[in-house]
Scaffold this active site. Sequence first.
Site, PDB file in Angstrom:
ATOM      1  N   HIS A 182       0.827  -1.203   0.000  1.00 55.97           N
ATOM      2  CA  HIS A 182       0.000   0.000   0.000  1.00 55.97           C
ATOM      3  C   HIS A 182       0.867   1.260   0.000  1.00 55.97           C
ATOM      4  CE1 HIS A 182      -2.616   2.942   2.293  1.00 55.97           C
ATOM      5  NE2 HIS A 182      -3.434   2.569   1.322  1.00 55.97           N
TER       6      HIS A 182
ATOM      7  N   HIS B 113      -1.494  10.379  -2.850  1.00 59.34           N
ATOM      8  CA  HIS B 113      -2.762   9.941  -2.270  1.00 59.34           C
ATOM      9  C   HIS B 113      -3.878  10.944  -2.490  1.00 59.34           C
ATOM     10  CE1 HIS B 113      -5.677   9.327   1.108  1.00 59.34           C
ATOM     11  NE2 HIS B 113      -5.563   8.090   0.663  1.00 59.34           N
TER      12      HIS B 113
END
Length: 345
Positions: A36, A78
Amino acid sequence: MMTRRQAAATTLAAAGLAATPATARAPIARPLVIAHRGASGERPEHTLAAYRLAIEQGCDFIEPDLVATKDGHLVVRHENEISGTTDVAARPEFAARKAGKLIDGETVSGWFTEDFTLAELKTLRARERLPALRRGSAAFDGQETVPTYQEVIDLAKTEGERVGRVIGTYPEMKHPTYFAGIGLPLEARLAGLLKANGLDARDAPVFVQCFEVEPLKAFAKLSRARRVMLVARGPSPVDVTTASGLKAIAAFADGVGPEWPLAVPIVDGALGPPTDLVRDAHAVGLAVHPWTVRAENAFLPKALQRGVGPAAHGDVAALLKALYAAGVDGVFTDFPAAAVAARGV
Ligand code: G3P
Ligand code: CA
């Protein structure tokens, strides 16, 4: 002798990456370890260094979140506001770019990728988002740039060849409706990049993920790459707590990415028995890839916390093993080494 296509299919199947028909879905013995934002517990997230370390630690996929630049490149962050993960706020030449915007119903103040060309973004340096929790990672601040998705694809290929494994990428379209609204739609750019890299195929080592339904459906018209619908706890555009909700997702996606407590709930501060999510998802042919397993006490239920303070690492292996035992097909984690170790194969 096997053809190249058969050999590739064998490699993908061994890595648990091959597409499986909904009606004949065998359990996956080796759940995927999805790094991730890279090995983001140990290096600033979404940097090539974080991805390299994740591959070194044995992951199967590396995960980039994608946003667009002013000149239309897909870069890996992100969110489009970049003051939390770069040094942009300390750069006087960009002080005048600070802005306030409405992003997906939320007022956000800062510096935004869509106001920078790729060349300008490349002058910035990445930094750790959570320095108080991740001091070791923060020691690498200032060493890396903001990568493009193309650079991440290239890294997966070259590092995969080096370590002798297929390394997939698992891109997430971030704020796709917002970006479409400012004339920088993500879907066609992503589909074009996948095609240009030979990844426009059902059995390509790629999953495209999104929290929004319509962009995933739009992407499906542009590419054959597999799709995963992300779902968080609380209000969501799709309901993964019912078999009918999962059946609806199966009409446009190949998998579901639930926040992990939707698969293994937290009950009285400990891990409870698995919910029906994995069983019901598998019944309609959906893979299940929960997110995001993190080792720090700050992200673990009380019963798994160890040592003192939020930055200390808890019993993350227990959480990973509970998810694997629940039958998940993969897990997103900031600590790929822990996920590989807990998997045991
Ligand atoms: O993509 C899976 C997970 O990453 C979704 O959450 O916010 O970390 O992108 P986020
Ligand atoms: Ca993500």
